[in-house]
Write an enzyme that holds these catalytic residues in place. Sequence first.
Site, PDB file in Angstrom:
ATOM      1  N   GLU A  41      11.537 -26.150   5.060  1.00 23.91           N
ATOM      2  CA  GLU A  41      11.113 -27.153   4.078  1.00 23.91           C
ATOM      3  C   GLU A  41       9.937 -26.697   3.203  1.00 23.91           C
ATOM      4  O   GLU A  41       9.631 -27.344   2.196  1.00 23.91           O
ATOM      5  CB  GLU A  41      10.726 -28.440   4.803  1.00 23.91           C
ATOM      6  CG  GLU A  41      11.877 -29.043   5.579  1.00 23.91           C
ATOM      7  CD  GLU A  41      12.343 -30.383   5.023  1.00 23.91           C
ATOM      8  OE1 GLU A  41      11.473 -31.220   4.756  1.00 23.91           O
ATOM      9  OE2 GLU A  41      13.559 -30.565   4.857  1.00 23.91           O
ATOM     10  N   HIS A  76     -10.140 -27.219   8.733  1.00 23.93           N
ATOM     11  CA  HIS A  76     -10.231 -25.917   9.408  1.00 23.93           C
ATOM     12  C   HIS A  76      -9.103 -25.764  10.432  1.00 23.93           C
ATOM     13  O   HIS A  76      -9.385 -25.593  11.622  1.00 23.93           O
ATOM     14  CB  HIS A  76     -11.574 -25.795  10.140  1.00 23.93           C
ATOM     15  CG  HIS A  76     -12.784 -25.779   9.278  1.00 23.93           C
ATOM     16  ND1 HIS A  76     -14.074 -25.836   9.788  1.00 23.93           N
ATOM     17  CD2 HIS A  76     -12.932 -25.702   7.936  1.00 23.93           C
ATOM     18  CE1 HIS A  76     -14.956 -25.804   8.799  1.00 23.93           C
ATOM     19  NE2 HIS A  76     -14.282 -25.726   7.663  1.00 23.93           N
ATOM     20  N   HIS A 123     -10.324 -30.826   2.666  1.00 22.47           N
ATOM     21  CA  HIS A 123     -10.684 -29.522   3.229  1.00 22.47           C
ATOM     22  C   HIS A 123     -10.698 -29.633   4.752  1.00 22.47           C
ATOM     23  O   HIS A 123     -11.352 -30.517   5.308  1.00 22.47           O
ATOM     24  CB  HIS A 123     -12.062 -29.099   2.719  1.00 22.47           C
ATOM     25  CG  HIS A 123     -12.593 -27.870   3.389  1.00 22.47           C
ATOM     26  ND1 HIS A 123     -11.881 -26.687   3.461  1.00 22.47           N
ATOM     27  CD2 HIS A 123     -13.763 -27.627   4.027  1.00 22.47           C
ATOM     28  CE1 HIS A 123     -12.596 -25.782   4.106  1.00 22.47           C
ATOM     29  NE2 HIS A 123     -13.737 -26.330   4.471  1.00 22.47           N
ATOM     30  N   GLU A 156     -19.581 -29.472   0.218  1.00 24.90           N
ATOM     31  CA  GLU A 156     -18.573 -28.879  -0.669  1.00 24.90           C
ATOM     32  C   GLU A 156     -18.304 -29.775  -1.888  1.00 24.90           C
ATOM     33  O   GLU A 156     -17.241 -29.688  -2.493  1.00 24.90           O
ATOM     34  CB  GLU A 156     -17.259 -28.619   0.090  1.00 24.90           C
ATOM     35  CG  GLU A 156     -17.374 -27.737   1.327  1.00 24.90           C
ATOM     36  CD  GLU A 156     -17.732 -26.278   1.043  1.00 24.90           C
ATOM     37  OE1 GLU A 156     -17.905 -25.925  -0.140  1.00 24.90           O
ATOM     38  OE2 GLU A 156     -17.867 -25.517   2.006  1.00 24.90           O
ATOM     39  N   HIS A 167     -11.597 -19.158   7.095  1.00 27.53           N
ATOM     40  CA  HIS A 167     -12.354 -20.428   7.038  1.00 27.53           C
ATOM     41  C   HIS A 167     -11.445 -21.655   7.180  1.00 27.53           C
ATOM     42  O   HIS A 167     -11.663 -22.476   8.070  1.00 27.53           O
ATOM     43  CB  HIS A 167     -13.127 -20.468   5.699  1.00 27.53           C
ATOM     44  CG  HIS A 167     -14.023 -21.661   5.544  1.00 27.53           C
ATOM     45  ND1 HIS A 167     -15.293 -21.595   4.997  1.00 27.53           N
ATOM     46  CD2 HIS A 167     -13.835 -22.964   5.847  1.00 27.53           C
ATOM     47  CE1 HIS A 167     -15.836 -22.800   4.998  1.00 27.53           C
ATOM     48  NE2 HIS A 167     -14.975 -23.648   5.505  1.00 27.53           N
TER      49      HIS A 167
HETATM   50  O1  2HA Z   1     -19.019 -28.070   7.404  1.00 29.64           O
HETATM   51  O2  2HA Z   1     -16.283 -27.393   6.301  1.00 29.64           O
HETATM   52  O3  2HA Z   1     -16.979 -25.691   4.401  1.00 29.64           O
HETATM   53  C1  2HA Z   1     -18.306 -28.521   6.341  1.00 29.64           C
HETATM   54  C2  2HA Z   1     -17.408 -27.463   5.896  1.00 29.64           C
HETATM   55  C3  2HA Z   1     -17.965 -26.469   4.954  1.00 29.64           C
HETATM   56 ZN    ZN Z   2     -15.197 -25.649   5.823  1.00 30.60          ZN
END
Ligand code: 2HA
Ligand code: ZN
Length: 271
Positions: free
Chosen positions: A170, A142, A140, A116, A211
């Site tokens: 909050e 998940h 980033h 990414e 995602h």
């Molecule tokens: O695997 O999270 O979006 C890495 C990620 C791709």
């Molecule tokens: Zn991801």
Amino acid sequence: MKILDTKFMKGFIKMADDGYQMGWHERNGGNLSYRLKPEEVEDIRQRLNDNQTWQPIGTTVPGLAGEFFLVTGSGKYFRNIKVDPEACLAIIEIDDKGENYRIRWGLVEGGRPTSELPTHLLNHAVRFRATGGKCRVIYHAHPANITALTYTIKPDAKTLTRILWQSETECAVVFPEGIGIVPWMVPGGTEIAEATARLIKHYPAVVWSYHGAFASGSSFDEAFGLMHTIEKAAEIYLKAKSVGIVNTITDDNLRVLAKAFGVTLNPAFLD
Ligand code: 2HA
Ligand code: ZN
């Protein structure tokens, strides 16, 4: 200075491990990047490699020309970062046009920076401008609850922001600008990078439908805390909704809250 002894490296590794402990990084899921301060680059300059070739970033970020970033590696597992940071992480340098990068440290067993990377660097470029240079961290992850929530709503920033503001008192103070959301898109490319960057200009975080999410911050604490707040609010919402919501935080409550905390809520998201 030994690179592994620097404060920014320790902060990066702690944040990555905190995210793993939260359950937000199954397998090789998620990625993290940090823009080094000029004095941090000087402290480690003698320990950087000079033998790697320039590679195309896949997008153009002239605003980041000459900057150095510490990033996670593509395919690397967050659970291994603390154990073997030199194999899982890289310090990269951006060239003077903002078109190419080269690895200056790390990934000692080979590999590339995060898949990414275009999204991370475009987000850094946009948040750099939006925050007057304060933003240093793009994260980033998940997390399960915010991802689950995207299955229950239209991918619309107002809908998402109102749900989160109403799900934990909050939230409106932590992200008064609101949170952006992109519909499902193929990860890893320029298209999702540009869609995310368009939104992160206005919002400190952007959710990727089905995602995960991207959060930004001036420090590791700020970026991690933002992701944590969003995920916690999503968890509360899903729990309340599964039992049945009969009360909520009203728009008048939100206005009083904003006044008490001296923040300006995005007026487009109030009714
Ligand atoms: O695997 O999270 O979006 C890495 C990620 C791709
Ligand atoms: Zn991801």
